[in-house]
Structures are given as structure tokens and as C-alpha cells.
Design a protein around this motif. Structure first.
Motif, PDB file in Angstrom:
ATOM      1  N   VAL A 285      15.774  68.129  51.232  1.00  0.00           N
ATOM      2  CA  VAL A 285      16.067  69.060  50.137  1.00  0.00           C
ATOM      3  C   VAL A 285      17.578  69.207  49.970  1.00  0.00           C
ATOM      4  O   VAL A 285      18.142  68.959  48.898  1.00  0.00           O
ATOM      5  N   GLY A 286      18.247  69.602  51.040  1.00  0.00           N
ATOM      6  CA  GLY A 286      19.693  69.768  50.976  1.00  0.00           C
ATOM      7  C   GLY A 286      20.435  68.455  50.817  1.00  0.00           C
ATOM      8  O   GLY A 286      21.445  68.377  50.101  1.00  0.00           O
ATOM      9  N   ILE A 287      19.945  67.414  51.472  1.00  0.00           N
ATOM     10  CA  ILE A 287      20.625  66.121  51.432  1.00  0.00           C
ATOM     11  C   ILE A 287      20.555  65.495  50.040  1.00  0.00           C
ATOM     12  O   ILE A 287      21.511  64.858  49.576  1.00  0.00           O
ATOM     13  N   SER A 288      19.443  65.692  49.347  1.00  0.00           N
ATOM     14  CA  SER A 288      19.326  65.152  47.993  1.00  0.00           C
ATOM     15  C   SER A 288      20.288  65.846  47.037  1.00  0.00           C
ATOM     16  O   SER A 288      20.727  65.250  46.041  1.00  0.00           O
ATOM     17  N   ALA A 289      20.626  67.099  47.330  1.00  0.00           N
ATOM     18  CA  ALA A 289      21.641  67.799  46.527  1.00  0.00           C
ATOM     19  C   ALA A 289      23.025  67.228  46.809  1.00  0.00           C
ATOM     20  O   ALA A 289      23.805  66.965  45.886  1.00  0.00           O
ATOM     21  N   ILE A 290      23.333  67.006  48.084  1.00  0.00           N
ATOM     22  CA  ILE A 290      24.624  66.410  48.448  1.00  0.00           C
ATOM     23  C   ILE A 290      24.799  65.063  47.749  1.00  0.00           C
ATOM     24  O   ILE A 290      25.892  64.721  47.279  1.00  0.00           O
ATOM     25  N   ALA A 291      23.721  64.287  47.665  1.00  0.00           N
ATOM     26  CA  ALA A 291      23.794  62.944  47.076  1.00  0.00           C
ATOM     27  C   ALA A 291      24.298  62.962  45.635  1.00  0.00           C
ATOM     28  O   ALA A 291      24.904  61.990  45.169  1.00  0.00           O
ATOM     29  N   GLN A 292      24.077  64.059  44.932  1.00  0.00           N
ATOM     30  CA  GLN A 292      24.525  64.144  43.541  1.00  0.00           C
ATOM     31  C   GLN A 292      26.055  64.157  43.440  1.00  0.00           C
ATOM     32  O   GLN A 292      26.623  63.831  42.394  1.00  0.00           O
ATOM     33  N   LEU A 293      26.718  64.518  44.537  1.00  0.00           N
ATOM     34  CA  LEU A 293      28.179  64.604  44.556  1.00  0.00           C
ATOM     35  C   LEU A 293      28.853  63.294  44.965  1.00  0.00           C
ATOM     36  O   LEU A 293      30.078  63.176  44.892  1.00  0.00           O
ATOM     37  N   LEU A 294      28.075  62.317  45.405  1.00  0.00           N
ATOM     38  CA  LEU A 294      28.639  61.090  45.969  1.00  0.00           C
ATOM     39  C   LEU A 294      29.712  60.424  45.100  1.00  0.00           C
ATOM     40  O   LEU A 294      30.733  59.966  45.631  1.00  0.00           O
ATOM     41  N   PRO A 295      29.529  60.342  43.774  1.00  0.00           N
ATOM     42  CA  PRO A 295      30.547  59.655  42.976  1.00  0.00           C
ATOM     43  C   PRO A 295      31.931  60.301  43.051  1.00  0.00           C
ATOM     44  O   PRO A 295      32.928  59.662  42.697  1.00  0.00           O
ATOM     45  N   GLN A 296      32.006  61.540  43.508  1.00  0.00           N
ATOM     46  CA  GLN A 296      33.279  62.259  43.544  1.00  0.00           C
ATOM     47  C   GLN A 296      33.944  62.222  44.925  1.00  0.00           C
ATOM     48  O   GLN A 296      35.002  62.817  45.108  1.00  0.00           O
ATOM     49  N   LEU A 297      33.321  61.515  45.887  1.00  0.00           N
ATOM     50  CA  LEU A 297      33.757  61.626  47.278  1.00  0.00           C
ATOM     51  C   LEU A 297      34.371  60.342  47.828  1.00  0.00           C
ATOM     52  O   LEU A 297      34.044  59.237  47.393  1.00  0.00           O
ATOM     53  N   ASP A 298      35.254  60.536  48.821  1.00  0.00           N
ATOM     54  CA  ASP A 298      35.784  59.412  49.593  1.00  0.00           C
ATOM     55  C   ASP A 298      34.894  59.120  50.798  1.00  0.00           C
ATOM     56  O   ASP A 298      34.707  57.956  51.166  1.00  0.00           O
ATOM     57  N   TYR A 299      34.370  60.177  51.430  1.00  0.00           N
ATOM     58  CA  TYR A 299      33.524  60.043  52.616  1.00  0.00           C
ATOM     59  C   TYR A 299      32.339  60.999  52.483  1.00  0.00           C
ATOM     60  O   TYR A 299      32.415  62.002  51.772  1.00  0.00           O
ATOM     61  N   VAL A 300      31.270  60.693  53.216  1.00  0.00           N
ATOM     62  CA  VAL A 300      30.138  61.612  53.221  1.00  0.00           C
ATOM     63  C   VAL A 300      29.409  61.555  54.561  1.00  0.00           C
ATOM     64  O   VAL A 300      29.353  60.501  55.208  1.00  0.00           O
ATOM     65  N   ASP A 301      28.909  62.708  54.965  1.00  0.00           N
ATOM     66  CA  ASP A 301      28.079  62.840  56.168  1.00  0.00           C
ATOM     67  C   ASP A 301      26.795  63.527  55.722  1.00  0.00           C
ATOM     68  O   ASP A 301      26.742  64.749  55.604  1.00  0.00           O
ATOM     69  N   MET A 302      25.763  62.724  55.443  1.00  0.00           N
ATOM     70  CA  MET A 302      24.507  63.273  54.912  1.00  0.00           C
ATOM     71  C   MET A 302      23.313  62.652  55.640  1.00  0.00           C
ATOM     72  O   MET A 302      22.344  62.222  55.038  1.00  0.00           O
ATOM     73  N   ASP A 303      23.407  62.652  56.972  1.00  0.00           N
ATOM     74  CA  ASP A 303      22.383  62.000  57.797  1.00  0.00           C
ATOM     75  C   ASP A 303      21.292  62.950  58.268  1.00  0.00           C
ATOM     76  O   ASP A 303      20.454  62.573  59.088  1.00  0.00           O
ATOM     77  N   GLY A 304      21.269  64.185  57.747  1.00  0.00           N
ATOM     78  CA  GLY A 304      20.326  65.196  58.216  1.00  0.00           C
ATOM     79  C   GLY A 304      18.901  64.717  58.424  1.00  0.00           C
ATOM     80  O   GLY A 304      18.338  64.857  59.516  1.00  0.00           O
ATOM     81  N   PRO A 305      18.254  64.124  57.402  1.00  0.00           N
ATOM     82  CA  PRO A 305      16.857  63.693  57.569  1.00  0.00           C
ATOM     83  C   PRO A 305      16.676  62.633  58.653  1.00  0.00           C
ATOM     84  O   PRO A 305      15.602  62.534  59.253  1.00  0.00           O
ATOM     85  N   LEU A 306      17.720  61.846  58.897  1.00  0.00           N
ATOM     86  CA  LEU A 306      17.633  60.794  59.912  1.00  0.00           C
ATOM     87  C   LEU A 306      17.584  61.377  61.322  1.00  0.00           C
ATOM     88  O   LEU A 306      17.154  60.710  62.265  1.00  0.00           O
ATOM     89  N   LEU A 307      18.036  62.624  61.462  1.00  0.00           N
ATOM     90  CA  LEU A 307      18.062  63.289  62.766  1.00  0.00           C
ATOM     91  C   LEU A 307      16.768  64.062  63.051  1.00  0.00           C
ATOM     92  O   LEU A 307      16.566  64.543  64.157  1.00  0.00           O
ATOM     93  N   LEU A 308      15.899  64.173  62.038  1.00  0.00           N
ATOM     94  CA  LEU A 308      14.681  64.977  62.167  1.00  0.00           C
ATOM     95  C   LEU A 308      13.510  64.157  62.698  1.00  0.00           C
ATOM     96  O   LEU A 308      13.364  62.976  62.364  1.00  0.00           O
TER      97      LEU A 308
END
Length: 336
Positions: A285-308
Motif C-alpha cells: 500500500v505505502g510502497i505503491s504510493a512511493i512508486a508514483q514519485l520515482l520520476p522525481q528522484l535520484d535514489y529510492v529505498d522502497m523494499d518494504g514488501p520484500l522484507l515481509l
């Protein structure tokens, strides 16, 4: 508009340890906003460092339920400005609400959120995968369990350099280091020299958040770039980080959602700071929201679901660090 609040205990695959705590379960609050047959979803996880719990977030939202549900046609920016005065002491709850409202707003417009913002996705950064603090053998095991192009390595132990040396023997991936306020000034400057030799890309928040004199010294003397995390919480912090850090890591839950995060990204870029968004072990849920910002970023840490151990929603898909967006509009989230 109808407000629905759900709580979950997200079980992690492994005990997750940083310099100040260890967790096996991550409590999370999911907000759903329903209107005209559509639903938008948002998320915020609990955090003892910021004294945030799911019961607190729930109570704070319930206290303004009538104000939330009376919303009709406001833009996300107008909605955030209306709600912020009532939740300025609980930006985590505001984040979940803002995220859900942005999602719902885009779905009503028949667009994915990044399309509504008119951002091309051709050059999106890829996400790192986080290795929490453990014994060296366990950290090696976690890394080899999931081969990945970029690792974020949590440090703040008595054998930090030895850990990275051993991990480097097993992988040619990019390494990022996050000490979570666990180092001192001299330690950071000294460690940076060794870590640069080991192919580390940058250091994240090595010093305590309020050590601004220390940040300034490290900024000038570190041979590696330094990214602010705990020192960059709300919009006013972006300007403070200029000439103290080389970049900022924005957490949606800490700043109050997508709406202020977009303003922080814009200001950071204007100041010449590298921009990053990080996660707090959220579900899809939260990670899919972060993904919407990707075009504006230099780096991203959005591995939450991978840790579950088990996700609670379907949304974006992450393979080898690359994000594939969900089919649906908004953030594309569907609760399981």
C-alpha cells in the motif's frame, strides 16, 4: 466520503535490526477512503523513535472523522491544507490519509497518480534492498538469499568495516550505508575513507539528527556523499540540510504524505540536493504510493514488501530493483 481504518501486524521474513532497535513484527494502519464507488488507500506504520503507535493514529483520525468525511471536491493540496492543522502532531496519520486521498483523486480522474502529475517514467531509479544489522555470517546469508543490484547495509556496530569487507567479497553490487545516527564525527570521516575503497556509493545519516555542527564538518571532510534522513523530517528541514548534507531522504510518514513530499523534492532539487524517498517497512500500500514519485528522484529505498513474510495488498511489482506499475489507476493498490 467514507473513512475506513484497518490495522495489521506485518510479519517480517527476518528480525530487522538497526542501530537503535530490532523488530520481527511491524504494526501498520491502512486508511481507505470511499466515494462514488471508488476507493483510495494509504498506509502508515508505527515507530517508537517518533512515539507513534497504531492506536494513536487511529484515535487522531477518529477525532476528525466528520471533517474528513465532509470533503467533496477538494484537490489533494487543498485537502492536506485543511486537515494539517488538526494532525500537525501526528504526521504519520496525516500521511496515510493524504496518500489515500491522492489515490482516490487520481482514480476518479481515470489516471495513474504519476500520470496525473505528468511525470514520464522512462528513467526511474531502481530500489535498494536492505540488509539489517546481524552477525556477519547472517548478513552474508541475507544478501545471498536475494541477489540484488543495490544493497543498503545497516551499520552502527563495533565491526562495521569488517562487515562491509565481508559482504564485498560476495557481491559486486552497489553498496549504500545507513548508520541511523550511530556514528560520531571523527568515526564517520574515518569510515568514509575505508568504505569508499569498498565501493560504497553514499552514507545515510551517520550522526545524531540534531548535531548540525557535526553535519557541517562531515559535509566538508567526508570523501563520500552524505544523505540526511532523521535530520530531514518536515518541509522546513530541507533548507537546513543545505550545506550540511549532499542529499535528503524523505519519508512520507514523517513529513505528512505525498503532498508535502512533492514540495520537499522540488525544493531539494532547487537547492542542488540529491533527492531520495525511503520506506518504513510498509506493505505494498505505502510502497505503491512511493512508486508514483520515482520520476522525481535520484535514489529510492522502497523494499518494504520484500522484507515481509506476507504482503497484505497487491500493487507495484519489484523485480531486480525495477518497478512495474499496477494496472489500476491511482496507486493501483488492491487489498488482499
Amino acid at each position: 466520503m467514507e473513512l475506513i481504518i484497518r490495522s495489521y501486524d506485518l510479519k517480517l521474513k527476518h528480525t530487522f535490526t538497526i542501530s537503535r532497535e530490532s523488530i520481527t513484527i511491524q504494526p501498520s494502519m491502512i486508511v481507505e477512503l470511499k466515494s462514488d464507488g471508488q476507493s483510495g488507500f494509504g498506509e502508515a506504520t508505527s515507530n517508537p523513535y517518533y512515539k507513534i503507535t497504531v492506536p494513536k493514529m487511529t484515535a487522531d483520525l477518529e477525532s476528525i472523522r466528520s471533517l474528513i468525511e465532509s470533503t467533496t471536491t477538494e484537490t489533494p493540496e487543498e485537502f492536506w491544507s485543511k486537515i494539517h492543522p488538526f494532525l500537525q502532531d501526528d504526521l504519520f496519520a496525516l500521511c496515510a490519509l493524504d496518500m489515500a486521498y491522492n489515490d482516490l483523486y487520481a482514480r476518479k480522474k481515470g489516471k495513474k497518480l504519476y500520470q496525473l502529475w505528468d511525470h514520464p517514467i522512462t528513467n526511474n531509479p531502481i530500489t535498494n534492498y536492505t540488509i539489517g544489522i546481524d552477525t556477519i555470517d547472517k548478513m552474508v546469508e541475507k544478501m545471498e538469499e536475494l541477489p540484488w543490484p543495490i544493497y543498503k547495509i545497516k551499520l552502527g556496530t563495533q565491526e562495521d568495516i569488517a562487515i562491509v569487507k565481508e559482504l564485498r567479497k560476495r557481491s559486486k553490487a552497489i553498496f549504500r550505508i545507513d548508520a541511523n545516527c550511530g556514528w560520531g564525527v571523527d568515526e564517520t570521516i574515518k569510515n568514509a575513507i575505508e568504505l569508499k575503497k569498498l565501493g560504497v556509493e553514499f552514507l545515510e545519516q551517520p550522526l545524531k539528527a540534531d548535531n548540525w555542527d557535526g553535519h557541517a564538518q562531515v559535509f566538508k571532510e567526508s570523501v563520500l556523499p552524505v544523505i540526511a534522513d532523521e535530520s530531514c523530517i518536515i518541509e522546513a528541514d530541507v533548507a537546513k540540510c543545505n550545506q550540511h548534507f549532499h542529499g535528503i531522504n524523505i519519508k512520507l510518514v514523517k513529513c505528512g504524505g505525498l503532498t508535502p513530499a512533492r514540495r520537499m523534492i522540488a525544493e531539494g532539487r532547487k537547492l542542488g540536493l540529491k533527492t531520495m524517498v525511503g520506506c518504513m517497512t510498509e506493505s505494498s500500500v505505502g510502497i505503491s504510493a512511493i512508486a508514483q514519485l520515482l520520476p522525481q528522484l535520484d535514489y529510492v529505498d522502497m523494499d518494504g514488501p520484500l522484507l515481509l513474510a506476507e504482503d497484505i495488498a497487491d500493487g507495484v511489482l519489484i523485480v531486480d530493483g525495477k518497478v512495474t506499475y499496477a494496472d489500476g489507476n491511482g496507486t493501483g493498490v488492491v487489498l488482499k
